[in-house]
Scaffold this motif. Structure first.
Motif, short mmCIF file in Angstrom:
data_model
loop_
_atom_site.label_atom_id
_atom_site.label_comp_id
_atom_site.label_asym_id
_atom_site.label_seq_id
_atom_site.Cartn_x
_atom_site.Cartn_y
_atom_site.Cartn_z
N GLU A 1 0.82 -1.20 0.00
CA GLU A 1 0.00 0.00 0.00
C GLU A 1 0.87 1.26 0.00
OE1 GLU A 1 -3.48 2.41 0.10
OE2 GLU A 1 -2.97 0.41 -0.63
N HIS A 2 1.98 1.19 0.72
CA HIS A 2 2.88 2.34 0.73
C HIS A 2 3.46 2.58 -0.67
CE1 HIS A 2 6.78 4.43 1.18
NE2 HIS A 2 6.11 5.14 2.08
N THR A 3 3.83 1.51 -1.35
CA THR A 3 4.36 1.64 -2.72
C THR A 3 3.32 2.29 -3.62
OG1 THR A 3 5.78 -0.30 -2.44
CG2 THR A 3 5.27 0.38 -4.70
N ARG A 4 2.06 1.87 -3.49
CA ARG A 4 0.98 2.45 -4.29
C ARG A 4 0.84 3.94 -4.02
NH1 ARG A 4 -3.86 3.81 -2.38
NH2 ARG A 4 -5.49 4.31 -3.89
N LYS A 5 0.79 4.31 -2.73
CA LYS A 5 0.61 5.71 -2.37
C LYS A 5 1.81 6.54 -2.80
CE LYS A 5 -2.46 5.26 1.64
NZ LYS A 5 -3.47 6.23 1.20
N ARG A 6 3.01 6.01 -2.62
CA ARG A 6 4.20 6.78 -2.95
C ARG A 6 4.26 7.08 -4.45
NH1 ARG A 6 8.86 8.23 -0.27
NH2 ARG A 6 10.60 8.78 -1.63
N LYS B 1 -2.82 17.96 -8.31
CA LYS B 1 -2.01 16.82 -8.75
C LYS B 1 -2.51 15.52 -8.12
CE LYS B 1 1.04 19.00 -11.31
NZ LYS B 1 1.19 18.74 -12.76
N LEU B 2 -2.85 15.59 -6.84
CA LEU B 2 -3.37 14.40 -6.17
C LEU B 2 -4.72 13.99 -6.74
CD1 LEU B 2 -2.48 15.18 -2.44
CD2 LEU B 2 -1.42 13.46 -3.90
N ASP C 1 -2.00 2.09 -10.03
CA ASP C 1 -1.75 1.09 -11.07
C ASP C 1 -3.04 0.49 -11.63
OD1 ASP C 1 0.93 1.49 -10.80
OD2 ASP C 1 1.24 -0.17 -9.41
N ARG C 2 -4.11 0.58 -10.87
CA ARG C 2 -5.39 0.04 -11.32
C ARG C 2 -6.21 1.09 -12.06
NH1 ARG C 2 -4.94 -1.50 -5.93
NH2 ARG C 2 -6.52 0.02 -5.31
N GLY C 3 -5.63 2.29 -12.20
CA GLY C 3 -6.35 3.37 -12.87
C GLY C 3 -7.36 4.05 -11.99
N GLU C 4 -7.26 3.81 -10.68
CA GLU C 4 -8.23 4.38 -9.74
C GLU C 4 -7.70 5.69 -9.14
OE1 GLU C 4 -11.23 3.26 -9.11
OE2 GLU C 4 -11.00 1.53 -10.46
N PRO C 5 -8.51 6.74 -9.09
CA PRO C 5 -8.11 7.99 -8.42
C PRO C 5 -8.36 7.88 -6.92
CG PRO C 5 -10.29 8.24 -9.33
CD PRO C 5 -9.83 6.85 -9.72
N MET C 6 -7.89 8.86 -6.18
CA MET C 6 -8.15 8.91 -4.74
C MET C 6 -9.56 9.41 -4.48
SD MET C 6 -4.72 10.50 -2.98
CE MET C 6 -3.16 9.60 -2.98
N GLY C 7 -10.21 8.79 -3.50
CA GLY C 7 -11.51 9.29 -3.07
C GLY C 7 -11.33 10.44 -2.09
N LYS C 8 -12.46 11.00 -1.65
CA LYS C 8 -12.42 12.17 -0.78
C LYS C 8 -11.67 11.90 0.52
CE LYS C 8 -15.49 15.06 2.00
NZ LYS C 8 -16.89 15.48 2.27
N MET C 9 -11.93 10.75 1.15
CA MET C 9 -11.30 10.46 2.42
C MET C 9 -9.79 10.30 2.27
SD MET C 9 -13.67 10.49 4.77
CE MET C 9 -14.32 11.90 3.85
N GLU C 10 -9.38 9.62 1.19
CA GLU C 10 -7.94 9.43 0.97
C GLU C 10 -7.28 10.75 0.58
OE1 GLU C 10 -4.88 6.26 -1.16
OE2 GLU C 10 -6.90 6.48 -1.96
N LEU C 11 -7.96 11.57 -0.19
CA LEU C 11 -7.44 12.90 -0.52
C LEU C 11 -7.20 13.71 0.75
CD1 LEU C 11 -9.46 14.22 -3.60
CD2 LEU C 11 -6.97 13.99 -3.43
#
Length: 535
Positions: free
Chosen positions: A138-143, A313-314, A320-330
Motif C-alpha cells: 500500500e505504501h508503494t501504491r501511495k508513494r 495533482k493528487l 496502477d489500477r487506474g483508480e483515483p483517490m476518493g475524498k477520504m484518501e485525498l
C-alpha cells in the motif's frame, strides 16, 4: 479431562481477579509485567544490550521522556553513557551509528513500520496516509501517486508561489521596521530603531501560508492578517457538518505531541491513555488538524480550481489500477502535506535565524556572499540565483545537521529471518531505530567540534562525500521525505531574502534555543530585533 481442568482454572483465575479492586490491580500489573518481560526474555540479543534500568522492562521510560518534550536529549545522553547500542524499551534498540542507516531505512532491507505509526493515523473514517501506512504494498501504491506531484517540472512551477509568500513576509517586516525607525523604539541593551517581534510566530505564519498556497491554491491569510487562524470542518458521517476556527500552530504542535508520545505506548494501553487529561486534550487537536485538511478538500471539491497545485495533482493522479483517490484518501494525503509543509519549514528557518545571530561571524560571511552575488537581483531572489551559493548552502546544511528538526530515531521492525546490523544479529520482530540527533553529532564523522555550530565544515575538501553517509535531515530510503526538493527551495529562497535585507539581533543573545519535541523538535520562541540593512 485436561482441557476441562484448564478451563476450570482459567475461570477460577478470572473470578479471583474480579473479586476485589486489589486483586484486579494485581492482575493488571501481572499482565502488564508479562507483556513487557516476555519479549525481553525471548529476545536474546536485546538482553545483552545496556540501557536505563527502567527501559529493560517497560516502554514507560521512553514514553515519559517524550511527554516532557526531551526524548532526543534523553536518547543522546543514553548513548553517551552506554555506547553505540542502547535499549529504549524491552524490544526497542537504538543504534547510534551511521552504518546502521541503510540496513534500517534503506531500499530492499525488508524492515517494516511497527505499531508506533498507528498513533499517527487520522480519526475514522479517514484512511492512512503516506507517512503512517505500514503495509509495504500500500505504501508503494501511495508513494507512486504522491511522488508524481513532486516531479521536477512541478517543483519548478511552485517557485512563484513560494516567492510570493516570502515577499509578503518581507512587506510585513518592512512595515514594522519603518514604524520602529520613525518612533526610534528603544529595545533591549539600548538598541534603538529596531522592530522587536517573535520571529518564530511570523515564520509559522509564512510556513502555513506557503503550504496553503502550494497545496490548496490559497493561503490561510496569516501573514496578511497577523493572526493564527484556520477554518476547521467536522462531518458526522450522516451529511451533517460543523464549522469552527482554531489556532493552527497550536493544534499542529499538540498533534505532534500526542502522536509522537502515544506511539511509544503498547497498543493495548492506548485506549486508556487517551482518556487521561494530557492525552485527551491533545486528541482534540488531532481531530481539529484533520478538520483543517477536510475544509480545504471540501472547498476544492465544491468549487474547483484552475490552479495546478499539490491538491490538483493528487486529484488527477491514478494508481496502477487506474483508480483515483476518493475524498477520504485525498483528505488523509492533504493532511500529510499540511503537516510536512508547515512544521518543518518554520522550525528549521527559526533555528537558522537563531544560529546565525549567535554566530555573527557566520552571519557576516553569509551577508557578504549575498551582497556580492545578488547585487542586481529582485528583493526575493530567484532560486536559480541562490541554489549554488557555497556559503548559503553551508549554512543550510549545518543548520539542518545541528538543529535536527527530525531528531528522533524513526522506528522500524526487523522482518522474518532477522537481520545483522553493525555486527549484531536482531531476531524477527525487534524494533530498531537510528537517532538522527545523535548521528548528526558523531565525532568520527563530523570531527571533534561535532557539538558546535560551524558552517565552514561544509566548505572543506570532499566535505559532501565525507558527510553524506551521516547527514539525514530528510531520512533515507523508500520512506524518505518526498517533498525534500520543495522544502530546500523554500528554505534557500527564504533565508537568502531575509539576511540580504535585514540586520537581526536576538533579545537574549547568550541564551540557548529553547526547544520542545513532540514528533518534531521545535523552537518555543525567538524574540529578535530587526532593521533594514544599509547597503
Amino acid at each position: 479431562m485436561v482441557e476441562a481442568d484448564i478451563i476450570s482454572n482459567a475461570r477460577a483465575a478470572i473470578d479471583w481477579a474480579l473479586s476485589g479492586p486489589v486483586n484486579l490491580l494485581l492482575t493488571l500489573l501481572a499482565v502488564a509485567a508479562a507483556f513487557h518481560v516476555v519479549p525481553f526474555l525471548l529476545n536474546t540479543t536485546a538482553i545483552l544490550i545496556p540501557g536505563p534500568l527502567a527501559a529493560k522492562f517497560s516502554d514507560f521510560w521512553i514514553l515519559s521522556k517524550a511527554m516532557k518534550g526531551q526524548r532526543f536529549q534523553a536518547v543522546h545522553e543514553a548513548h553517551q553513557k552506554y555506547g553505540k547500542f542502547v535499549r529504549l524499551a524491552p524490544n526497542h534498540i537504538s543504534i547510534a551509528d551511521p552504518d546502521a542507516l541503510n540496513p534500517v531505512y534503506g531500499h530492499s532491507t525488508g524492515t517494516l513500520k511497527p505499531e508506533y505509526y498507528d498513533a499517527f493515523v487520522p480519526p475514522r473514517p479517514f484512511p492512512r496516509g503516506l507517512f503512517n501506512t505500514r503495509d509495504r504494498a500500500e505504501h508503494t501504491r501511495k508513494r507512486k501517486i504522491v511522488s508524481h506531484t513532486f516531479a521536477p517540472k512541478t517543483i519548478t512551477a511552485f517557485e512563484p508561489f513560494i516567492r510570493r509568500e516570502v515577499q509578503m513576509l518581507l512587506d510585513r517586516w518592512d512595515e514594522f521596521c519603518d514604524k520602529a525607525r520613525k518612533e526610534n523604539t528603544r529595545g533591549p541593551r539600548g538598541l534603538n530603531g529596531r522592530a522587536w517581534l517573535d520571529t518564530l510566530m511570523w515564520l509559522n505564519f509564512f510556513a502555513f501560508d506557503a503550504i496553503g498556497n502550494l497545496a490548496f491554491g490559497s493561503t490561510f491569510g496569516m501573514l496578511e492578517n497577523g493572526v493564527d487562524q484556520a477554518r476547521v470542518e467536522y462531518e458526522d458521517g450522516k451529511g451533517g457538518k460543523r464549522v469552527d476556527f482554531c489556532s493552527a500552530v497550536q493544534i499542529i504542535n499538540e498533534r505532534g505531541e500526542y502522536s509522537g508520545t502515544m506511539g511509544l505506548a503498547p497498543e493495548w494501553i492506548r485506549p486508556y491513555l487517551a482518556k487521561l487529561p494530557w492525552f485527551s486534550k491533545r486528541l482534540q487537536s488531532v481531530k481539529a488538524l484533520t478538520g483543517i485538511a477536510l475544509a480545504r478538500v471540501n472547498d476544492r471539491l465544491e468549487n474547483g480550481s484552475e490552479r495546478e497545485d499539490l491538491l490538483a495533482k493528487l486529484q488527477g493522479a491514478k494508481d496502477d489500477r487506474g483508480e483515483p483517490m476518493g475524498k477520504m484518501e485525498l483528505t488523509a494525503e492533504a493532511l500529510t502535506q499540511l503537516i510536512a509543509g508547515s512544521d518543518t519549514t518554520s522550525n528549521s528557518s527559526c533555528a537558522i535565524v537563531h544560529h546565525l545571530c549567535t554566530h555573527p561571524e557566520a552571519m557576516k560571511k553569509l551577508q557578504t556572499e549575498l551582497d556580492q552575488e545578488l547585487a542586481h537581483s529582485e528583493e526575493v531572489p530567484l532560486f536559480s540565483d541562490v541554489q549554488e551559493l557555497p556559503y548559503l548552502n553551508a549554512v543550510l546544511n549545518e543548520s539542518l545537521r545541528y538543529h535536527s528538526t527530525s531528531s528522533l530515531g524513526l522506528p522500524r521492525q526487523i522482518p522474518a529471518g532477522g537481520a545483522t546490523i553493525c555486527g549484531k544479529f536482531f531476531p524477527e520482530g525487534t524494533t530498531v531505530s537510528v537517532p538522527a540527533y545523535t548521528v548528526h553529532r558523531d565525532k568520527e564523522v563530523w570531527g571533534e567540534d561535532a557539538e558546535e555550530y560551524n558552517p565552514d565544515r561544509w566548505l572543506e575538501p570532499d566535505a559532501k562525500r565525507r558527510f553524506e553517509k551521516a547527514f539525514v535531515p530528510f531520512s533515507i530510503g523508500p520512506r524518505a521525505c518526498v517533498g525534500r526538493n520543495v522544502a530546500m527551495m523554500e528554505l534557500t529562497i527564504l533565508i537568502a531574502a531575509i539576511f540580504k535585507r535585514y540586520d537581526i539581533v536576538l533579545k537574549e543573545p547568550e541564551a540557548e534555543l529553547e526547544t520542545f519535541e513532540g514528533f518534531l523538535r521545535k523552537p518555543v520562541r525567538l524574540e529578535a530585533g530587526l532593521k533594514r540593512r544599509d547597503l
